[in-house]
Design a protein around this motif. Structure first.
Motif, PDB file in Angstrom:
ATOM      1  N   MET A   1       0.847  -1.169   0.000  1.00 30.77           N
ATOM      2  CA  MET A   1       0.000   0.000   0.000  1.00 30.77           C
ATOM      3  C   MET A   1       0.894   1.234   0.000  1.00 30.77           C
ATOM      4  O   MET A   1       1.896   1.281   0.700  1.00 30.77           O
ATOM      5  CB  MET A   1      -0.904  -0.030   1.234  1.00 30.77           C
ATOM      6  CG  MET A   1      -1.701   1.211   1.414  1.00 30.77           C
ATOM      7  SD  MET A   1      -2.669   1.098   2.933  1.00 30.77           S
ATOM      8  CE  MET A   1      -4.258   1.128   2.217  1.00 30.77           C
ATOM      9  N   THR A   2       0.550   2.174  -0.797  1.00 32.81           N
ATOM     10  CA  THR A   2       1.346   3.391  -0.871  1.00 32.81           C
ATOM     11  C   THR A   2       1.032   4.297   0.306  1.00 32.81           C
ATOM     12  O   THR A   2      -0.020   4.226   0.916  1.00 32.81           O
ATOM     13  CB  THR A   2       1.076   4.149  -2.193  1.00 32.81           C
ATOM     14  OG1 THR A   2      -0.303   4.498  -2.244  1.00 32.81           O
ATOM     15  CG2 THR A   2       1.469   3.320  -3.395  1.00 32.81           C
ATOM     16  N   VAL A   3       1.982   5.153   0.603  1.00 33.07           N
ATOM     17  CA  VAL A   3       1.822   6.111   1.691  1.00 33.07           C
ATOM     18  C   VAL A   3       1.064   7.310   1.155  1.00 33.07           C
ATOM     19  O   VAL A   3       1.409   7.839   0.095  1.00 33.07           O
ATOM     20  CB  VAL A   3       3.204   6.533   2.239  1.00 33.07           C
ATOM     21  CG1 VAL A   3       3.065   7.592   3.311  1.00 33.07           C
ATOM     22  CG2 VAL A   3       3.967   5.329   2.736  1.00 33.07           C
ATOM     23  N   PRO A   4       0.009   7.737   1.840  1.00 32.48           N
ATOM     24  CA  PRO A   4      -0.724   8.921   1.369  1.00 32.48           C
ATOM     25  C   PRO A   4       0.224  10.109   1.242  1.00 32.48           C
ATOM     26  O   PRO A   4       1.046  10.373   2.107  1.00 32.48           O
ATOM     27  CB  PRO A   4      -1.782   9.167   2.447  1.00 32.48           C
ATOM     28  CG  PRO A   4      -1.881   7.894   3.215  1.00 32.48           C
ATOM     29  CD  PRO A   4      -0.561   7.212   3.071  1.00 32.48           C
TER      30      PRO A   4
ATOM     31  N   TYR B   1       9.490  -6.445   5.315  1.00 38.97           N
ATOM     32  CA  TYR B   1       9.185  -7.679   4.582  1.00 38.97           C
ATOM     33  C   TYR B   1      10.452  -8.333   4.049  1.00 38.97           C
ATOM     34  O   TYR B   1      10.607  -9.562   4.114  1.00 38.97           O
ATOM     35  CB  TYR B   1       8.210  -7.418   3.435  1.00 38.97           C
ATOM     36  CG  TYR B   1       6.795  -7.188   3.894  1.00 38.97           C
ATOM     37  CD1 TYR B   1       6.087  -8.207   4.525  1.00 38.97           C
ATOM     38  CD2 TYR B   1       6.174  -5.968   3.703  1.00 38.97           C
ATOM     39  CE1 TYR B   1       4.786  -8.010   4.953  1.00 38.97           C
ATOM     40  CE2 TYR B   1       4.873  -5.754   4.132  1.00 38.97           C
ATOM     41  CZ  TYR B   1       4.186  -6.778   4.755  1.00 38.97           C
ATOM     42  OH  TYR B   1       2.907  -6.577   5.183  1.00 38.97           O
ATOM     43  N   ILE B   2      11.361  -7.533   3.551  1.00 45.36           N
ATOM     44  CA  ILE B   2      12.619  -8.073   3.026  1.00 45.36           C
ATOM     45  C   ILE B   2      13.412  -8.734   4.141  1.00 45.36           C
ATOM     46  O   ILE B   2      13.929  -9.845   3.981  1.00 45.36           O
ATOM     47  CB  ILE B   2      13.432  -6.959   2.322  1.00 45.36           C
ATOM     48  CG1 ILE B   2      12.733  -6.570   1.014  1.00 45.36           C
ATOM     49  CG2 ILE B   2      14.867  -7.422   2.065  1.00 45.36           C
ATOM     50  CD1 ILE B   2      13.337  -5.368   0.329  1.00 45.36           C
ATOM     51  N   ARG B   3      13.526  -8.073   5.296  1.00 42.00           N
ATOM     52  CA  ARG B   3      14.255  -8.654   6.424  1.00 42.00           C
ATOM     53  C   ARG B   3      13.629  -9.972   6.869  1.00 42.00           C
ATOM     54  O   ARG B   3      14.327 -10.957   7.113  1.00 42.00           O
ATOM     55  CB  ARG B   3      14.282  -7.671   7.604  1.00 42.00           C
ATOM     56  CG  ARG B   3      15.432  -6.691   7.564  1.00 42.00           C
ATOM     57  CD  ARG B   3      15.581  -5.949   8.890  1.00 42.00           C
ATOM     58  NE  ARG B   3      14.371  -5.275   9.333  1.00 42.00           N
ATOM     59  CZ  ARG B   3      13.981  -4.057   8.930  1.00 42.00           C
ATOM     60  NH1 ARG B   3      14.718  -3.380   8.071  1.00 42.00           N
ATOM     61  NH2 ARG B   3      12.862  -3.524   9.397  1.00 42.00           N
ATOM     62  N   ARG B   4      12.311  -9.998   6.987  1.00 44.41           N
ATOM     63  CA  ARG B   4      11.633 -11.226   7.408  1.00 44.41           C
ATOM     64  C   ARG B   4      11.902 -12.362   6.425  1.00 44.41           C
ATOM     65  O   ARG B   4      12.190 -13.494   6.816  1.00 44.41           O
ATOM     66  CB  ARG B   4      10.128 -10.980   7.533  1.00 44.41           C
ATOM     67  CG  ARG B   4       9.766 -10.144   8.731  1.00 44.41           C
ATOM     68  CD  ARG B   4       8.311  -9.744   8.793  1.00 44.41           C
ATOM     69  NE  ARG B   4       7.398 -10.858   8.617  1.00 44.41           N
ATOM     70  CZ  ARG B   4       6.132 -10.709   8.226  1.00 44.41           C
ATOM     71  NH1 ARG B   4       5.646  -9.521   7.960  1.00 44.41           N
ATOM     72  NH2 ARG B   4       5.350 -11.764   8.093  1.00 44.41           N
TER      73      ARG B   4
ATOM     74  N   GLU C   1      10.045   1.642   5.346  1.00 46.69           N
ATOM     75  CA  GLU C   1      10.175   0.780   6.515  1.00 46.69           C
ATOM     76  C   GLU C   1       9.346  -0.501   6.357  1.00 46.69           C
ATOM     77  O   GLU C   1       9.782  -1.580   6.760  1.00 46.69           O
ATOM     78  CB  GLU C   1       9.766   1.529   7.781  1.00 46.69           C
ATOM     79  CG  GLU C   1      10.770   2.602   8.169  1.00 46.69           C
ATOM     80  CD  GLU C   1      10.343   3.358   9.420  1.00 46.69           C
ATOM     81  OE1 GLU C   1       9.522   2.816  10.199  1.00 46.69           O
ATOM     82  OE2 GLU C   1      10.842   4.466   9.612  1.00 46.69           O
ATOM     83  N   VAL C   2       8.185  -0.397   5.762  1.00 48.05           N
ATOM     84  CA  VAL C   2       7.340  -1.576   5.550  1.00 48.05           C
ATOM     85  C   VAL C   2       8.016  -2.528   4.577  1.00 48.05           C
ATOM     86  O   VAL C   2       8.106  -3.744   4.822  1.00 48.05           O
ATOM     87  CB  VAL C   2       5.934  -1.152   5.053  1.00 48.05           C
ATOM     88  CG1 VAL C   2       5.133  -2.365   4.607  1.00 48.05           C
ATOM     89  CG2 VAL C   2       5.195  -0.367   6.116  1.00 48.05           C
TER      90      VAL C   2
END
Length: 157
Positions: A1-4, A17-20, A12-13
């Protein structure tokens, strides 16, 4: 989801996900390494059994490996045959009956000779076939002529 108010994704999101994902990948690699070590240890145990058979009872490792390989292949063939439905199983049985005894024909003998792994010694295939026929090992031939069930029955006697 894009940041408004932004044209992209929340940094950071995405990084989360990449780190996980990368953490799980590292766990997978660790598990693979541990399993490979365990498999190496088990293979060493198998080799120790072959050495013991040779040292304690004079059983040739090459012949014992051949028997083990043959038994493994027989189990795989049985598993494949067990996976057939009734019509396929009937066709399989009919085809086996049709080719039974083919190994005694010149074509069957040529196929068996061609299936054997060979080293390139510069000879033609016909020469290899003739040489293989002349150098056949009676002990191996006698072993190969018996079914697994016959060998088990003999060993039980």
């Amino acid at each position: 989801m894009t940041v408004p108010g932004h044209n992209g994704y929340d940094r950071e999101v995405v990084q989360s996900y990449i780190r996980r994902h990368e953490n799980i990948e590292a766990q997978i690699l660790s598990e693979k390494g541990a399993m490979m070590k365990k498999c190496r240890d088990l293979k060493a145990d198998q080799n120790a059994i072959l050495e013991e058979a040779k040292d304690s009872h004079g059983i040739p490792k090459k012949i014992l490996r051949l028997i083990l390989k043959q038994r493994d292949l027989e189990r795989k063939i049985e598993d494949l045959a067990d996976g057939l439905d009734d019509d396929e199983a009937d066709s399989y049985d009919q085809m086996l009956a049709a080719i039974e005894g083919m190994e005694d024909t010149p074509l069957g003998q040529a196929a068996l000779a061609a299936a054997k792994p060979k080293q390139d010694d510069g000879q033609t295939d016909l020469q290899d076939f003739t040489k293989a026929e002349e150098e056949s090992d009676p002990e191996v031939d006698a072993f190969m002529d018996k079914t697994h069930a016959e060998r088990v029955a003999e060993a039980a006697e």
